[in-house]
Design an enzyme around this catalytic site. Structure first.
Site, PDB file in Angstrom:
ATOM      1  N   GLY A  12       4.522  50.799  81.150  1.00  0.00           N
ATOM      2  CA  GLY A  12       5.964  51.042  81.113  1.00  0.00           C
ATOM      3  C   GLY A  12       6.458  51.272  79.700  1.00  0.00           C
ATOM      4  CG  ASN A 107      -0.966  41.723  78.511  1.00  0.00           C
ATOM      5  OD1 ASN A 107      -1.537  41.176  77.583  1.00  0.00           O
ATOM      6  ND2 ASN A 107       0.237  41.369  78.908  1.00  0.00           N
ATOM      7  CB  THR A 133       4.823  44.592  76.379  1.00  0.00           C
ATOM      8  OG1 THR A 133       5.379  44.018  77.565  1.00  0.00           O
ATOM      9  CG2 THR A 133       4.505  43.483  75.394  1.00  0.00           C
ATOM     10  CG  ASP A 135       7.265  42.409  80.694  1.00  0.00           C
ATOM     11  OD1 ASP A 135       8.492  42.597  80.871  1.00  0.00           O
ATOM     12  OD2 ASP A 135       6.398  42.828  81.470  1.00  0.00           O
ATOM     13  N   GLY A 179      10.421  41.085  83.876  1.00  0.00           N
ATOM     14  CA  GLY A 179       9.441  40.149  83.319  1.00  0.00           C
ATOM     15  C   GLY A 179       8.577  39.595  84.426  1.00  0.00           C
ATOM     16  NE  ARG A 180       2.741  41.839  85.472  1.00  0.00           N
ATOM     17  CZ  ARG A 180       2.368  43.034  85.021  1.00  0.00           C
ATOM     18  NH1 ARG A 180       2.465  44.089  85.804  1.00  0.00           N
ATOM     19  NH2 ARG A 180       1.905  43.182  83.799  1.00  0.00           N
ATOM     20  CD  GLU A 235      10.395  42.115  87.267  1.00  0.00           C
ATOM     21  OE1 GLU A 235      10.922  42.972  87.996  1.00  0.00           O
ATOM     22  OE2 GLU A 235       9.577  42.385  86.370  1.00  0.00           O
ATOM     23  CG  LEU A 285      20.434  50.859  83.303  1.00  0.00           C
ATOM     24  CD1 LEU A 285      21.732  50.334  83.895  1.00  0.00           C
ATOM     25  CD2 LEU A 285      20.660  52.188  82.616  1.00  0.00           C
ATOM     26  NE  ARG A 287      10.776  50.835  81.705  1.00  0.00           N
ATOM     27  CZ  ARG A 287       9.831  50.836  82.643  1.00  0.00           C
ATOM     28  NH1 ARG A 287       9.213  49.714  82.943  1.00  0.00           N
ATOM     29  NH2 ARG A 287       9.507  51.951  83.274  1.00  0.00           N
TER      30      ARG A 287
END
Length: 392
Positions: A12, A107, A133, A135, A179-180, A235, A285, A287
């Protein structure tokens, strides 16, 4: 060793991935041993299909726009690669005279970088990673380019919602942050308080198992105390068994399309507590915003690209550029080169010292750590509610 260079984007994009591209290109131009400076259009798939663009042919005024252009100007991908795909890259490198390979990503991309490095060791091709990233979950490095801008966006956007709720205090608003498995971006919403109209009342991170009963108690207390409030949730929230609180819409390997967590939590508040609630989900939006791009983030992204290009030309390989934060004030970093195997697929979560005891907010230590990355003071907002003179 002379030869051409190729730069590949993966995963991403962020608000500053193009700034790293700019830094790498500008540095590569300084070295006479670097011939063409190729961009793989569309990531690793573009490389395999030989879709290469020589960035030396792009006018400087267009390259300068990379600093303030969101997303990936050369295209990126989440291609699933098999061993034969990695083996097929070496003939492409040799066909185009490529001796320097830069991969810019998170990653998953660093895992790809490691595998390409393994293929290239015996062929005199140097490979380097550039961290990227929003994240902020790449291991070892203090932080990664892309996070500072996402954090600034999250802080300012949350402050705007806080101002709205303060002006019309009739409901609970739940904001969902990207943010996984790591809560860095979610946590950065706490810096909304720097804008002067208050910050989020509750923050829920994926580093803590989500407890629905505790959440509802927290919100009920907020309703009883204020009659309104702002909640920020990741999320990636999951229960004590690791199960997402909302079933993912789609999942293939590491690619996950999460369900609508903010909507789920707002519905819980309405159904279980009988109180008005609504949800907001900035999504992409958060990122892609150039309007809220962090100057610090942009400068460090340029530096990461520059250092990667410089290192690969002098023969370093199988490493990723990282940042070490120096102690004391003002904020300073020093670059370092990290062995690629130390970062590939090793996700860095929020440390316990950055999360409050109740698991529904952050500590002062986190605020102090995060604030410099936002790239300067946040806009000041004003509200006169709470200043009124009440007479009986």
């Amino acid at each position: 060793m002379s030869g051409n260079m190729v730069i590949i984007h993966g995963g991403g994009p962020t608000a500053v991935i193009n700034a790293s591209l700019y830094g790498a290109v500008e540095e590569a131009k300084k070295h006479p041993e670097v011939g063409r400076i190729y961009a793989a259009i569309g990531g690793t798939g573009g490389l395999l299909h030989k879709k290469l663009l020589d960035l030396r042919e792009i006018p400087q005024e267009e390259l300068d726009l990379l600093l303030t252009s969101p997303a990936s100007a050369i295209g990126t991908s989440r291609d699933h690669l098999e061993p034969e795909d990695y083996a097929a890259m070496v003939p492409v490198f040799e066909e185009f005279g490529i001796r320097y390979v830069l991969l810019n990503g998170g990653n998953g991309t660093m895992d790809t970088c490691s595998r390409i490095y393994e293929q290239c060791c015996a062929h005199g091709i140097s490979v380097m990673g550039i961290p990227k990233t929003m994240d902020n979950d790449i291991a070892v490095t203090d932080h990664s380019p892309g996070f500072g801008s996402a954090a600034r966006y999250m802080a300012v956007s949350t402050a705007e919602v806080c101002a709205d709720v303060r002006g019309l205090p009739i409901h609970i608003v739940v904001i969902e942050a990207l943010g996984r498995n790591a809560g860095w971006v979610t946590a950065s919403s706490a810096l909304a308080a720097d804008c002067g109209v208050g910050g989020p009342d509750l923050i829920y991170l994926p580093e803590r198992a989500f407890d629905e009963a505790a959440f509802l108690r927290d919100v009920q207390e907020l309703i009883d105390r204020k009659g309104c409030g702002v909640v920020v949730a990741s999320e990636g929230l999951h229960d004590a068994d690791g199960k997402p609180i909302v079933e993912p819409v789609f999942q293939v390997g590491r690619a996950v399309y999460f369900g609508d967590v903010s909507s789920h939590l707002a519905n819980l508040i309405t159904k279980k507590l009988g109180y008005k609630a609504r949800s907001e989900k900035p999504g992409l939006l958060g990122r892609a915003s150039i309007a809220l791009q962090s100057a610090c983030d942009r400068e460090e992204a340029v530096l990461a690209g520059k250092l990667a290009a410089e290192a690969v030309v002098r023969g370093e390989s199988g490493k990723m550029v990282g940042f070490r934060r120096l102690e004391g004030e003002p904020y300073r970093i020093e670059p370092m080169m990290i062995e690629i195997e130390q970062v590939m697929l090793h996700e860095k979560g929020m440390p316990d010292s950055f999360i409050n005891e109740a698991g529904n907010g952050v500590t002062q230590a986190f605020l102090d750590w995060c604030r410099p990355l936002l790239g300067g003071p946040l806009p000041r907002l004003i509200s006169f509610t709470g200043r009124e003179e009440v007479r009986s």
